[in-house]
Every structure is written in structure tokens, then in C-alpha cells.
Design a protein around this motif. Structure first.
Motif, PDB file in Angstrom:
ATOM      1  N   GLU A  22      -3.540   9.364   3.836  1.00  0.00           N
ATOM      2  CA  GLU A  22      -3.661   8.855   2.384  1.00  0.00           C
ATOM      3  C   GLU A  22      -2.097   7.554   2.362  1.00  0.00           C
ATOM      4  O   GLU A  22      -2.481   6.221   2.023  1.00  0.00           O
ATOM      5  CB  GLU A  22      -3.829   9.183   1.205  1.00  0.00           C
ATOM      6  CG  GLU A  22      -3.680   8.302  -0.149  1.00  0.00           C
ATOM      7  CD  GLU A  22      -4.009   7.397  -0.700  1.00  0.00           C
ATOM      8  OE1 GLU A  22      -4.461   6.564  -1.115  1.00  0.00           O
ATOM      9  OE2 GLU A  22      -5.827   7.484  -0.080  1.00  0.00           O
ATOM     10  N   ASP A  23      -1.829   8.476   3.276  1.00  0.00           N
ATOM     11  CA  ASP A  23      -0.382   7.063   3.084  1.00  0.00           C
ATOM     12  C   ASP A  23      -0.769   5.743   4.538  1.00  0.00           C
ATOM     13  O   ASP A  23       0.195   4.706   3.884  1.00  0.00           O
ATOM     14  CB  ASP A  23       0.892   8.524   3.818  1.00  0.00           C
ATOM     15  CG  ASP A  23       1.674   8.604   2.328  1.00  0.00           C
ATOM     16  OD1 ASP A  23       1.131   9.026   1.891  1.00  0.00           O
ATOM     17  OD2 ASP A  23       2.413   9.959   2.633  1.00  0.00           O
ATOM     18  N   ALA A  24      -1.438   6.439   5.469  1.00  0.00           N
ATOM     19  CA  ALA A  24      -1.509   5.307   5.950  1.00  0.00           C
ATOM     20  C   ALA A  24      -2.886   4.411   5.703  1.00  0.00           C
ATOM     21  O   ALA A  24      -2.184   3.155   5.641  1.00  0.00           O
ATOM     22  CB  ALA A  24      -2.596   5.754   7.475  1.00  0.00           C
ATOM     23  N   LEU A  25      -3.623   4.618   4.996  1.00  0.00           N
ATOM     24  CA  LEU A  25      -4.625   3.466   4.116  1.00  0.00           C
ATOM     25  C   LEU A  25      -4.094   3.012   3.335  1.00  0.00           C
ATOM     26  O   LEU A  25      -3.637   1.309   3.173  1.00  0.00           O
ATOM     27  CB  LEU A  25      -5.307   4.536   3.717  1.00  0.00           C
ATOM     28  CG  LEU A  25      -6.738   5.165   4.371  1.00  0.00           C
ATOM     29  CD1 LEU A  25      -7.644   6.088   3.316  1.00  0.00           C
ATOM     30  CD2 LEU A  25      -7.362   4.049   4.830  1.00  0.00           C
ATOM     31  N   CYS A  26      -2.236   3.389   2.511  1.00  0.00           N
ATOM     32  CA  CYS A  26      -1.842   2.510   1.874  1.00  0.00           C
ATOM     33  C   CYS A  26      -0.732   1.440   2.672  1.00  0.00           C
ATOM     34  O   CYS A  26      -0.852   0.529   2.213  1.00  0.00           O
ATOM     35  CB  CYS A  26      -1.124   3.163   0.691  1.00  0.00           C
ATOM     36  SG  CYS A  26      -1.557   4.087  -0.436  1.00  0.00           S
ATOM     37  N   ILE A  27       0.157   1.818   3.991  1.00  0.00           N
ATOM     38  CA  ILE A  27       0.199   1.218   4.635  1.00  0.00           C
ATOM     39  C   ILE A  27      -0.626  -0.136   4.912  1.00  0.00           C
ATOM     40  O   ILE A  27      -0.203  -1.076   5.207  1.00  0.00           O
ATOM     41  CB  ILE A  27       0.223   1.994   5.945  1.00  0.00           C
ATOM     42  CG1 ILE A  27       1.803   2.602   5.090  1.00  0.00           C
ATOM     43  CG2 ILE A  27       1.710   0.781   6.539  1.00  0.00           C
ATOM     44  CD1 ILE A  27       3.030   3.517   6.140  1.00  0.00           C
ATOM     45  N   ASP A  28      -2.068   0.211   5.178  1.00  0.00           N
ATOM     46  CA  ASP A  28      -3.069  -0.756   6.129  1.00  0.00           C
ATOM     47  C   ASP A  28      -2.942  -1.528   4.751  1.00  0.00           C
ATOM     48  O   ASP A  28      -3.128  -3.288   5.311  1.00  0.00           O
ATOM     49  CB  ASP A  28      -3.741   0.198   6.163  1.00  0.00           C
ATOM     50  CG  ASP A  28      -4.506   0.962   7.933  1.00  0.00           C
ATOM     51  OD1 ASP A  28      -3.320   0.952   7.941  1.00  0.00           O
ATOM     52  OD2 ASP A  28      -5.145   1.967   7.380  1.00  0.00           O
ATOM     53  N   GLU A  29      -2.994  -1.166   3.769  1.00  0.00           N
ATOM     54  CA  GLU A  29      -3.588  -2.474   2.844  1.00  0.00           C
ATOM     55  C   GLU A  29      -2.434  -2.797   2.198  1.00  0.00           C
ATOM     56  O   GLU A  29      -2.057  -4.289   1.756  1.00  0.00           O
ATOM     57  CB  GLU A  29      -3.976  -1.659   1.624  1.00  0.00           C
ATOM     58  CG  GLU A  29      -5.579  -0.791   1.910  1.00  0.00           C
ATOM     59  CD  GLU A  29      -6.309  -0.648   0.092  1.00  0.00           C
ATOM     60  OE1 GLU A  29      -6.275  -1.444  -0.167  1.00  0.00           O
ATOM     61  OE2 GLU A  29      -7.560  -0.093  -0.009  1.00  0.00           O
TER      62      GLU A  29
END
Length: 623
Positions: free
Chosen positions: A487-494
Motif C-alpha cells: 500500500e505504501d508503494a502504491l501511494c508513492i506511485d500515485e
């Protein structure tokens, strides 16, 4: 389809929903205290407002909407308030102590850090992307002079009773292959309004954010990241990659004194930002944007140690001379307290006459309050009271905003040494070469701008990562040295996908200059469009200038990079990413097209006239 890719696509879908429902944030950032100490003015960057906060009641007394992004605030000796705002067409606003508009004047591109002369006659404004400082008559609100400085001026302070104006330049402006690569402090003689000297900070200094003067103006303090870029990025312990620095200047002579570290031996203090001195001159306070804390330093004691080192006397087991100080992680032991609080993104800091420290928490929409008396009694266990300025922030409901917070979060890094922003401030480049181990050791390369990296795969200079999403995850593992939830990586992606390019300062009223228009023809003539075509468009219709997904063999590699293919990068925001080429050997775009292009391996430029080279560079730098 891989599990990672599936999660990414699902994240896009859910993120699009969360982003559209995202609440409006205040983003408190900079502080200025009224002369009587009764009002604290707080900039709210994304809300486009200034809040007048009453320290006595702990509440916001009034808010002044400016209908533009707000980037700085200063108060004159008579209580008049000056605020900078806007981006390409920036403005300096003048208001009385109750928020009544008294005037405004157009300034430059992304103005910030206004500062008023001690006699109240002149306001100085730093135009970040014009790389200059403007002097403005405080009474008439007319620009009286403009002075170029080095690169992206970000903070300012007066020394010598206002005779010297110190300017903190955010990034280095050097070839990355130079022996020393570092940001500079510009020292301006205010009587002549000329740069007296540009002084380099220690090698690897970048991401300069904060500056202040002691109450008597005898010393100037500058906060910055201190990159150890000459070492392979194989470990973090003991500051092998990034440390947090505070540099000291003599406010009366303008000379550099020394730099000490704000970290501890096994605990970094990532991304120092705001800095101030208590009104009695006893405490030096630094806000650490990456670690949710402030440092409260015994100012008399730290100067005694600096003076002792200057005499080549033993200070610690590490420091026995002035040259040892910038590498001593134990320099502040016993004379500094680190005060933690529950608020993401501490940036601005101010101290009231009665010894209360206020700190803006950018991502929490809060102020933190810490009493210096409490610090004196309880040391590191002193508690900070959190004061909510707006609505309670829940970043779990907004992946873009949470991703931005994580990008700037050094607390999640192993031992808190760095955040993503340490090497990519504002998700751009730090102008240093880093020797990452993903493509071997002994081949350092430039850090890259993250803008549109999701639209221009592969990533990394040599294109060894499939895409931005892979790159972000590998960065957490191999640069932050942590394992984080997907989830952290997905947030950084966005967050990365949400970033919009800043319009180039080379544009004239949003359009190409006459020189750039001529350069467009030269761009085609020189064959630049073969690798940087203008047919691919970004989300707002802007040209990406890249073949996309293709690497090129350009005979530009040197040493053990000879014969290597390199990613064909986008030209979007290339105006702000100097130095150029994979190893930063070219300081300017003109150098890219001339001295750094032997044999016309990077466009057919050898037969272009000097005017054509200038026009071509102007065109490229306009995007």
C-alpha cells in the motif's frame, strides 16, 4: 500479468476514486512573528491563505485568503505583513496587521522567503526559478533592482545589522564531475546591491532549505542535506549516504565558519528545514522535515566546540581540528535534545519571547508547540502539544497526499538517515552523481527528475528498471533499506503520477520566445527530433520529447560506461535539471550541444552557428 502489476492497476482505480474525493489541505509551511510577539503568521501553501495565530489562546484569530499558492511571509518592524504567492506570475502582497490589503506588486517565477530590511524600507523577494533576488521599496511597492544569484534561492537572512544579505541557494550549480559539487550561499552587500561572494558549502551539500540569523546578527545558520555521494550506496549506517548538516557563517564578515551534523551515530535526522534562534540567543532550533522532530541545541556550547576545533584542540574522539567537524556524528552529544511529536512534515519554526517554539506540520495541518523550559527540565522526553489549524487529516483516504508524505518521510528509512526527497527534493534532482549498486560499482550517475517518469519507461539513467513502479519498490528496498507494505508503494506511485511540470522560466507570457521559435527549426535541422520527437503527449497535452521505451547507443559513455546504452529521457522540465548527460559533465544546455557532443554523436550540432546553438538551447529549455 505479475502480482505487482495487478496490484498497481487496482491501485490506480481505487486511487482515482480517493483522489477525486480528497479533502482540501492547508499545508502550513512558513512562520513569521509580529514585533510584539502576540501574533504568529502562518502560510498555508495549498489553501492559498495566511493564518493569524494567537499564541496566547492557541487559536487562529483570522485567515486571509489570497486566492493563490502562498510561499512566504515576513513582518516589518512597524507590523506590516508581506506575503509572497503564485508561481509563474508571482506577487508580493502588502497588508496591515489585521489583513487589510495595502498594495501588491508583480515579482518573478515562484517568489518565496520575503525578508524586510531592519529599517523597514526595503523588502527582498527570492524568485526561485528566475534565480534572482528583487529589492522592492516597502512604501511604494515598486521594484527598485533585481540581482542574479546562483540557483533556486530558497531562504535569506540579514547579518551585520542589515549590511549583508545572505541567500541560501537550494541546489548546486556545478558540473557533477567536478572535484567539489555543492550548493552555495550568496552574500550580498545591501548598500550596493551586488553579490560580494558566492561561498560553497561542504562537498555534497544540496537541498538547502532554511536560514536564520542570531538575534545580534553575528552568526548565520543554514540547513541542508549533506550527501556522501562519493561513496557507493551499499549501506546507510554512520551516514554513508546522506547526513543532515547545519552550516555556520560569520554574519559580520560573510565568511564561512564550519558545518556540523545534526544526526547521531546510529540515528539520522533527515531533511532539516526551518531553523531559528530563541530571542535570548541561547537555543538554536532546527525542524527536521523527515523525522517529525526538532533539535534544540545549546548555542553557546556548540560555538564553544566550533571555536575549540578551530584551535586544533580535541573536542570529541572524532574532532581534533576544524576539518573534522563536518564528519563527526557525535559533535552534538550532551548539548542537543531531539524532541519528537506527532505531526508529519515539520518545516517552519519560530520562537515567542516567552520561549515557546512553534513548528508547522505540513502534512498534518497542525502546529506543534514545545516549551523551551520543558526541554530544559525534561530533555528528550519533553512533549510537544499539537494544535489543529483546520480539519483533522486522515491520509489513509488519499493515496496521492499520503504518497507525497511518504516521499518526504525519513522516519521510515533504516535509522532515519534519508527520505526519497533527500536525493529527489520536490521529486526532482539533487544535482549530484550517485553510485547506485543496481548497475555495478564505480559508475556514478545523475539522480533523475521524477516528472512523467510513469509515462516514459524504462527508468534509471541506463533504463535498467522496467517502469516507475518497479523503481519505487526497489528504491524502498535498496536505498531506504526497509520492507514496506505494498500500500505504501502504491501511494508513492500515485504521488509521482500526480506531479505536474512547472512552466519554464524561458517562456514569455506562456509562449515560446522569438529565440526559441527559431530554435524549433534548428531542433529539426540538427536531428534532435529523431530521439526526442514531439508527437507523444502528456496528460495536459504537453510534448514529452522522447521515443519512449527505447534506449540509445550514443557513444557518450566514458570509463567502464563506455559502450553502454542510455535511456532516452524526456525533455519536460529539462530547464531545471542541470547538470546534463548521465554523469552531469555538461553544466549548461549549450555545453550539451557543443563541448559535450564530440563527433556529433548527440545531434548534428558541430556546424551550427553560435546563434543557432543559443536558439536551440532556448527551445529545449522552454519545456
Amino acid at each position: 500479468m505479475s502480482t505487482q502489476k495487478t496490484l498497481f492497476i487496482l491501485g490506480l482505480l481505487s486511487g482515482a476514486i480517493s483522489a477525486s474525493a480528497a479533502p482540501a489541505y492547508l499545508s502550513p509551511e512558513y512562520l513569521a512573528l509580529s514585533p510584539d510577539g502576540k501574533t504568529l503568521y502562518v502560510t498555508q501553501a495549498t489553501a492559498g491563505k495566511v493564518a493569524a495565530f494567537d499564541p496566547a489562546t492557541g487559536k487562529v484569530a483570522a485567515e486571509w485568503p489570497l486566492k493563490t499558492s502562498v510561499s512566504g511571509v515576513a513582518v516589518a518592524p512597524d507590523g506590516t505583513v508581506f506575503v509572497t504567492g503564485g508561481e509563474v506570475d508571482g506577487t508580493l502582497f502588502k497588508m496591515d496587521a489585521k489583513g487589510k490589503a495595502l498594495g501588491k506588486v508583480a515579482v518573478g517565477h515562484t517568489p518565496m522567503a520575503p525578508i524586510v530590511s531592519p529599517d523597514g524600507s526595503t523588502v527582498y523577494v527570492l524568485n526561485r526559478f528566475n534565480n534572482n533576488v528583487m529589492a522592492i521599496n516597502a512604501a511604494t511597492m515598486k521594484v527598485s533592482a533585481t540581482l542574479p544569484v546562483v540557483r533556486e534561492p530558497h531562504a535569506a537572512a540579514f547579518g551585520a545589522g542589515g549590511k549583508l544579505l545572505f541567500i541560501a541557494n537550494h541546489l548546486p550549480y556545478c558540473r557533477a564531475t567536478d572535484d567539489i559539487v555543492s550548493a552555495k550561499v550568496s552574500v550580498i552587500d545591501t548598500a550596493t546591491f551586488k553579490v560580494k561572494e558566492d561561498i560553497m558549502l561542504p562537498n555534497g551539500s544540496t537541498g538547502v532549505r532554511g536560514m536564520c540569523a542570531s538575534p545580534d546578527g553575528k552568526f548565520i545558520y543554514v540547513t541542508h542535506t549533506f550527501g556522501r555521494y562519493q561513496l557507493p550506496t551499499t549501506q546507510l549506517e554512520r551516514g554513508w549516504m546522506n547526513t543532515a548538516g547545519l552550516s555556520v557563517f560569520n554574519g559580520e564578515t560573510g565568511k564561512y565558519v564550519n558545518t556540523f551534523l545534526l544526526d547521531d551515530v546510529d540515528l539520522g535526522a533527515a531533511n532539516p528545514w526551518g531553523v531559528t534562534v530563541s530571542p535570548d540567543g541561547k537555543a538554536l532550533i532546527v525542524a527536521h522535515a523527515g523525522t517529525r522532530e526538532i533539535s534544540v541545541i545549546d548555542r553557546e556550547a556548540v560555538h564553544a566546540r566550533i571555536d575549540k576545533a578551530a584551535k586544533n584542540e580535541k573536542v570529541t574522539e572524532v574532532t581534533k581540528s576544524a576539518a573534522d567537524v563536518p564528519n563527526d556524528l557525535s559533535f552534538l552529544v550532551t548539548i542537543r535534545n531531539r524532541i519528537k511529536f506527532d505531526g508529519d512534515g515539520p518545516r517552519g519554526v519560530a520562537v515567542t519571547p516567552d520561549g515557546r517554539v512553534f513548528v508547522t506540520c505540513y502534512f498534518a495541518d497542525k502546529l506543534a508547540e514545545v516549551k523551551l523550559a520543558d526541554v530544559a527540565q525534561r530533555g528528550n522526553t519533553a512533549k510537544g502539544e499539537m494544535i489543529l489549524l483546520g480539519k483533522e487529516v486522515d491520509l489513509s483516504k488519499d493515496r496521492v497526499r499520503r504518497g507525497e508524505m511518504l516521499w518526504n518521510d525519513g522516519a521510515m528509512c533504516f535509522q532515519q538517515w534519508q527520505s526519497c526527497a533527500s536525493c529527489h527534493p520536490d521529486a526532482r534532482s539533487d544535482a549530484l552523481n550517485w553510485d547506485l549498486i543496481n548497475d555495478g560499482i564505480g559508475n556514478p550517475k545523475q539522480s533523475k527528475n521524477m516528472v512523467y517518469s510513469h509515462l516514459t519507461p524504462p527508468t534509471m539513467v541506463t533504463g535498467i528498471r522496467l517502469d516507475m513502479q518497479t523503481c519505487n519498490r526497489k528504491g524502498l528496498t535498496h536505498i531506504q533499506f526497509v520492507v514496506r507494505p505494498e500500500e505504501d508503494a502504491l501511494c508513492i506511485d500515485e504521488y509521482i503520477m500526480s506531479i505536474k511540470p512547472v512552466p519554464s522560466p524561458y517562456l514569455v507570457k506562456g509562449a515560446l520566445s522569438a529565440s526559441a521559435k527559431r530554435g524549433e527549426g534548428v531542433f529539426k535541422k540538427a536531428g534532435c527530433a529523431e530521439c526526442h520527437p514531439n508527437d507523444k503527449k502528456g496528460p495536459n497535452g504537453e510534448r514529452l520529447f522522447t521515443v519512449g521505451g527505447k534506449k540509445k547507443f550514443l557513444l557518450l559513455g566514458t570509463g567502464n560506461e563506455e559502450g553502454r546504452e542510455f535511456d532516452t529521457t524526456t525533455l519536460v522540465e529539462v530547464w531545471r535539471t542541470a547538470p546534463y548527460l548521465y554523469d552531469g559533465r555538461a553544466l549548461t544546455m549549450e555545453e550539451v550541444l557543443t563541448t559535450a557532443n564530440p563527433g556529433d554523436v548527440h545531434g548534428k550540432t558541430s556546424k551550427l552557428s553560435p546563434t543557432e546553438i543559443k536558439d536551440l538551447a532556448e527551445y529545449i529549455l522552454s519545456y
